[in-house]
Design an enzyme around this catalytic site. Sequence first.
Site, short mmCIF file in Angstrom:
data_model
loop_
_atom_site.label_atom_id
_atom_site.label_comp_id
_atom_site.label_asym_id
_atom_site.label_seq_id
_atom_site.Cartn_x
_atom_site.Cartn_y
_atom_site.Cartn_z
N ASP A 109 0.85 -1.18 0.00
CA ASP A 109 0.00 0.00 0.00
C ASP A 109 0.89 1.24 0.00
O ASP A 109 1.90 1.26 0.70
CB ASP A 109 -0.89 -0.03 1.24
CG ASP A 109 -1.91 1.10 1.25
OD1 ASP A 109 -2.52 1.34 0.20
OD2 ASP A 109 -2.09 1.73 2.30
N ASP A 128 -3.63 -0.63 5.51
CA ASP A 128 -3.96 -0.02 6.79
C ASP A 128 -5.44 0.32 6.92
O ASP A 128 -5.93 0.60 8.00
CB ASP A 128 -3.14 1.24 7.04
CG ASP A 128 -3.28 2.27 5.92
OD1 ASP A 128 -4.07 2.01 4.97
OD2 ASP A 128 -2.62 3.31 5.98
N ASP A 144 -8.58 -2.32 2.61
CA ASP A 144 -7.53 -3.33 2.40
C ASP A 144 -7.87 -4.69 3.00
O ASP A 144 -7.22 -5.68 2.70
CB ASP A 144 -6.20 -2.85 3.02
CG ASP A 144 -5.70 -1.56 2.40
OD1 ASP A 144 -5.72 -1.47 1.16
OD2 ASP A 144 -5.31 -0.66 3.15
#
Length: 902
Positions: A334, A642, A646
């Site tokens: 990410d 986070d 996700d």
Amino acid sequence: MTAPFPIAPDAHHGLSVHEVVLLLETDPSRGLSDAVAQERLARFGPNTLPAPTGSAVLSTILRQFHHPLIYVLLLAAVVTASLHEFVDAAVISGVVLVNAVVGFIQETRAEAALDSLRAMVRTEATVVRGGHARVLESDALVPGDLVMVEAGDKVPADVRLLRESELRVDESALTGESAPVDKCEVVLPEATPVADRRNMAYSGTLVTAGSGTGVVVATGSETEIGEIHRLVGAADVLATPLTAKLAWFSKVLTIAILGLAGATFALGLARRQDAVETFTAAIALAVGAIPEGLPAAVTITLAIGVARMAKRRAVVRRLPAVETLGSTTVICADKTGTLTENQMTVRRIWTPDQAVEVTGSGYVPEGDLLGADGQRLSPDGNAALRWALLAGAVCNDATVRFDGERWTATGDPTEAAMVVVAAKAGLAADADHGFRRIAQIPFSSERQYMATLHTTPEHRTVVLVKGAVERVTEMCDTAMGADGALRPLDRRAVTAAADCLTAEGLRVLACGMRPAEDSARLSEDQLAGAVTLTGLQAMLDPPRAAASAAVAACRSAGIAVKMITGDHAGTATAIAHSVGLLEAASREGAVLTGADLAALPDDDVPATVERARVFARVTPEQKLRLVQGLQFMGHVVAMTGDGVNDAPALRQASIGVAMGRSGTEVAKDAADVVLTDDDFATIEAAVEEGRGVFDNLTKFIAWTLPTNVGEGLVILVAIGLGAVLPILPTQILWINMTTAVALGLTLAFEPKEAGIMTRPPRDPREPLLTRSLVGRIALVSSLLVAGSWWLFEWELGHGATLPEARTAALNVFVVVEGFYLFSCRSLTRSAWRIGLFSNTWLVVGVLVQALAQILVTYLPAMNSVFQTAPLDADGWARIFAIALVVMSVVAVQKRLGQRKAC
């Protein structure tokens, strides 16, 4: 819950306010009546995410025993109990029980991610019913309810906005968008992705500024977060490479043990041997071939890996995840918060006379302003720079504070970055205390700027402006020079500078000022053509300091790194270039957007995502899709994240990695590993530890299986020759249980070998027992059989009693295992090159095993239990000679293997 009205629950952004109100049969000013709300609540259910049905506790417990290796261990417990070796049976049963308890705890923890999602959507909401505003639990909301939100509120359901005033919503947890989103009531095309639906506010997101009123269009499982909940629940929890390999190994081992035991019994009967004795021999073979210490070795080795990772700031939530990291072939990282700081930072300032570089990163107010020559600049010597900094910091609603551990921001991250850069320039006191705000024109998405009226420390009145470059320059006819003099605005120069900064992936805002004629009033008509441009501030969420080195280390280790983000493609591409994910001239298809993925046929997804390196503006479902595509191509995928968005991909990935500081509880609960420092570099460290764990497990298997195979073959040879058993079942159990604990488990503490991160990752399709490992096992087990049989027969031929001969054979196995243990500290390098004392636990284990062998050989009570007898010095000399021969042959085999590899 099904859609309450004849429209897809995610299509309301494509309708006008009037159409939405009619469709939901509500009143845009009075809301629903209590009676209608109660009827809809009964019809559609509460505004909560569904709880999992779950399986019965008993079936969950029974599943922990559904594994071939567990079957083998249970068989071992039954066999040892039938031999009246109740202590050994209890030990084996204890190993099975511990593994079942650990598995049960891990499986019940898997629902924690869904529990966190359900908790996330519970809040209080201001609802208008029957024309009266009231505060209700969000559970009571129904489609058609009129809700009001303001700064600090959590959005209680999916809402189509009817009215808004400077409304901004932080949707980062849901979409990955790094900055708060400006909201408006405009009708949008139906194909607009979630991250760009400016007329919607979604359940679980946070209002950062302004206020708004909207009608609830979806509740519970029909919300966007409800869709994520469904994806999390539906995501497959894949077997890790270790568990998959152990499952295969256990099946093969089970078949082999049963086959050999059956063949032994059949061979004895064919030779007309006593059926009871033959059956006892077959049992001895089965007991010898079972690696009783393997489950304990796996658990302890993984637990030591967990402890080592914790020291490197990676907290492991599932034991097998330790090894999975070492097997990783692709890391999907990410962008926001993992590769970047997740703290907007001003990197460039442009004034009409000067370009300025800004050092420092994040919200820490430490850094310098540097000119083109690299010299430190002071705003005192450049009026335009000073007023550009003041406009950014004073025309601002954000605050930055030190909370005792780190610097944190409250408010818009973009505004926080402007506060910090002013502090770096030494203007913090002016920004905080020198200016008194009198009036303001707040930022809005339509206005695209913010303006404030202040009295200065010199008791003058001034208007400060900041906002979009195009909008602020429309108000300006003049620009300020470094000396403070005004000149005609060069619009081409401003546009060129802004374009250049934007091309670097920076977000650019313009700053301006004007002396105020009216000291009490501020209106938009006062600004047109009257503002002086002072400069541009360009910012981004900067890459972490260690990100580039960590990406390079992963790539040198043969691990592909891909960036996945909900942010825009331009921003993602700039960050990817800065951390080394993309070369200056990246190949076609290296950057894909969510729209690109949506247009791909399912059959083309795996190969396409394998080639790409950056994925921008992707939805939670698309993240899940690309992880599945990479797994289809045979990759072991580590996914970092986070946010709530996700969570499905974290669950689906071979190894889910969540951020400990900035991550939501949903992401943490869905993940296998949590990084306490949110740093991508920690993943690289964890991969290194994971590789070390698998190495140590492989070393244990390479050490223990030759003994197990050798013990089984000794029994088989005895039956085949019609001879007495050289080792009894009780003696085999003694060897397996004592050496597994005292010797084998010490390999779990073995330090990582040099160069572990310069070799490519293991092929996920490679079996646990490779061809070279099988060859090593066959060689050592053959030497064990030959050595123990030779010594057994030699002792009998030279007048030794049967117990003495069996004791000599027993000690051959143990002493050879002790010598071979040093060799197994590396499967490729010589034991002498590693250093004999670099693993203290191994030396201690050898000494403990030596003491145990002395006791079983010379202690009368042990002689009676295990049918052993004392040996003389000559007998021990022959035993150690056999061990030295085995050690030398293995060393030669290693050397030949190294030459072949070269």
